[in-house]
Design a protein around this motif. Structure first.
Motif, PDB file in Angstrom:
ATOM      1  N   PHE A 117      39.530  36.855  21.832  1.00 41.76           N
ATOM      2  CA  PHE A 117      38.313  37.659  22.055  1.00 41.76           C
ATOM      3  C   PHE A 117      38.384  39.124  22.339  1.00 41.76           C
ATOM      4  N   ALA A 118      39.683  39.455  22.826  1.00 39.12           N
ATOM      5  CA  ALA A 118      39.975  40.613  23.585  1.00 39.12           C
ATOM      6  C   ALA A 118      39.140  40.822  24.903  1.00 39.12           C
ATOM      7  N   ASP A 119      39.030  39.980  25.597  1.00 40.61           N
ATOM      8  CA  ASP A 119      38.431  39.976  27.056  1.00 40.61           C
ATOM      9  C   ASP A 119      39.136  40.730  27.895  1.00 40.61           C
ATOM     10  N   PRO A 120      38.698  41.891  28.521  1.00 44.42           N
ATOM     11  CA  PRO A 120      39.044  42.991  29.497  1.00 44.42           C
ATOM     12  C   PRO A 120      40.047  41.963  30.511  1.00 44.42           C
ATOM     13  N   ILE A 121      39.777  40.746  30.833  1.00 50.52           N
ATOM     14  CA  ILE A 121      40.637  40.119  31.970  1.00 50.52           C
ATOM     15  C   ILE A 121      42.033  39.626  31.587  1.00 50.52           C
ATOM     16  N   ALA A 122      42.107  39.841  30.204  1.00 49.89           N
ATOM     17  CA  ALA A 122      43.529  39.103  29.583  1.00 49.89           C
ATOM     18  C   ALA A 122      44.684  39.960  30.158  1.00 49.89           C
ATOM     19  N   PRO A 123      44.799  41.273  30.426  1.00 48.74           N
ATOM     20  CA  PRO A 123      45.869  41.808  30.882  1.00 48.74           C
ATOM     21  C   PRO A 123      46.145  41.381  32.268  1.00 48.74           C
ATOM     22  N   MET A 124      45.178  41.058  33.218  1.00 47.81           N
ATOM     23  CA  MET A 124      45.462  40.636  34.422  1.00 47.81           C
ATOM     24  C   MET A 124      45.779  39.234  34.541  1.00 47.81           C
ATOM     25  N   LEU A 125      45.384  38.527  33.533  1.00 45.08           N
ATOM     26  CA  LEU A 125      45.975  37.121  33.341  1.00 45.08           C
ATOM     27  C   LEU A 125      47.384  37.061  33.006  1.00 45.08           C
ATOM     28  N   GLU A 126      47.712  37.934  32.167  1.00 45.47           N
ATOM     29  CA  GLU A 126      49.286  37.981  31.820  1.00 45.47           C
ATOM     30  C   GLU A 126      49.930  38.583  33.098  1.00 45.47           C
ATOM     31  N   ARG A 127      49.518  39.452  33.911  1.00 49.60           N
ATOM     32  CA  ARG A 127      50.224  39.956  34.906  1.00 49.60           C
ATOM     33  C   ARG A 127      50.328  38.971  36.077  1.00 49.60           C
ATOM     34  N   LYS A 128      49.330  38.148  36.052  1.00 50.98           N
ATOM     35  CA  LYS A 128      49.286  36.952  36.993  1.00 50.98           C
ATOM     36  C   LYS A 128      50.415  35.885  36.760  1.00 50.98           C
ATOM     37  N   LEU A 129      50.650  35.452  35.557  1.00 48.28           N
ATOM     38  CA  LEU A 129      51.528  34.772  35.047  1.00 48.28           C
ATOM     39  C   LEU A 129      52.912  35.421  35.356  1.00 48.28           C
ATOM     40  N   ALA A 130      53.077  36.665  35.127  1.00 44.43           N
ATOM     41  CA  ALA A 130      54.466  37.180  35.015  1.00 44.43           C
ATOM     42  C   ALA A 130      54.763  37.603  36.603  1.00 44.43           C
ATOM     43  N   GLU A 131      53.892  37.389  37.264  1.00 43.17           N
ATOM     44  CA  GLU A 131      54.259  37.557  38.812  1.00 43.17           C
ATOM     45  C   GLU A 131      54.321  36.336  39.659  1.00 43.17           C
ATOM     46  N   SER A 132      54.031  35.262  38.812  1.00 44.61           N
ATOM     47  CA  SER A 132      53.965  33.847  39.474  1.00 44.61           C
ATOM     48  C   SER A 132      55.290  33.250  39.386  1.00 44.61           C
ATOM     49  N   ARG A 133      55.569  32.176  40.389  1.00 40.93           N
ATOM     50  CA  ARG A 133      56.746  31.253  40.123  1.00 40.93           C
ATOM     51  C   ARG A 133      56.017  29.938  40.251  1.00 40.93           C
ATOM     52  N   VAL A 134      56.274  28.880  39.442  1.00 36.22           N
ATOM     53  CA  VAL A 134      55.871  27.479  39.692  1.00 36.22           C
ATOM     54  C   VAL A 134      56.665  26.814  40.552  1.00 36.22           C
TER      55      VAL A 134
END
Length: 178
Positions: free
Chosen positions: A26-43
């Motif tokens: 849905f081209a939500d404006p929070i999508a880039p922040m979600l991508e960044r969160k996943l990229a900067e996280s370790r499981v």
């Protein structure tokens, strides 16, 4: 957000990943922040979660900018917490707090305004650590003990009454009464 390393449980990582897939569609404006969160996280494994790590369903005490501290429970959806007590990870602040440890400071970048500093002051309740402590019998926990404050002899009845048997012979109405 700044280049901060977040630690997410596999469950939390999967929740953010699913949010990203839905929001991207849905081209939500929070999508880039979600991508960044996943990229900067370790499981990390759920068994390795420390009591000072903010995960889903953790009760956190945090401060945004110079404002006063707030206490909220990090939830996946607004409906899963009583009104005013939950902070969904679909918000800028909730997403920023997820995966942080006590004392960690990060920037919650926003599209509609300047980035805000978010400081995790404390984790008042951490569900994975609480579960682990409940399973460990050697863990020191406060024991809840009942204390008898008054005991009366068995022969004493309230208001001087005597015990009587309620049902005597001949009082039984039989199976038809049932």
């Amino acid at each position: 957000m700044t280049r901060t390393v977040y630690r997410l449980t596999a469950k939390d990582f999967a929740v953010i990943e699913a949010m990203l897939m839905r929001r991207r569609a849905f081209a939500d404006p929070i999508a880039p922040m979600l991508e960044r969160k996943l990229a900067e996280s370790r499981v990390i494994a759920a068994g390795a979660v420390e009591p000072d790590l903010a995960t889903l369903n953790s009760r956190v005490i945090f401060r945004v900018g110079g404002r006063s501290s707030q206490t909220r429970t990090l939830v996946q959806a607004e409906a899963s917490a009583p009104v005013g007590s939950g902070l969904t990870v679909a918000t800028w602040h909730g997403l920023c707090l997820l995966g942080m440890t006590v004392g960690q400071l990060a920037l919650a970048g926003r599209l509609d305004g300047p980035a805000e500093e978010v400081l995790l002051e404390d984790v008042a309740y951490q569900p994975e650590a609480a579960r682990r402590a409940a399973r460990d019998p050697a863990a020191e926990r406060p024991r809840h003990v009942l204390k008898l404050v008054h005991s009366a002899p068995a022969a004493d009845w309230p208001l001087g009454g005597r015990a009587k048997i309620r049902q005597t012979e001949g009082d039984d109405p039989g199976p038809s009464a049932a």
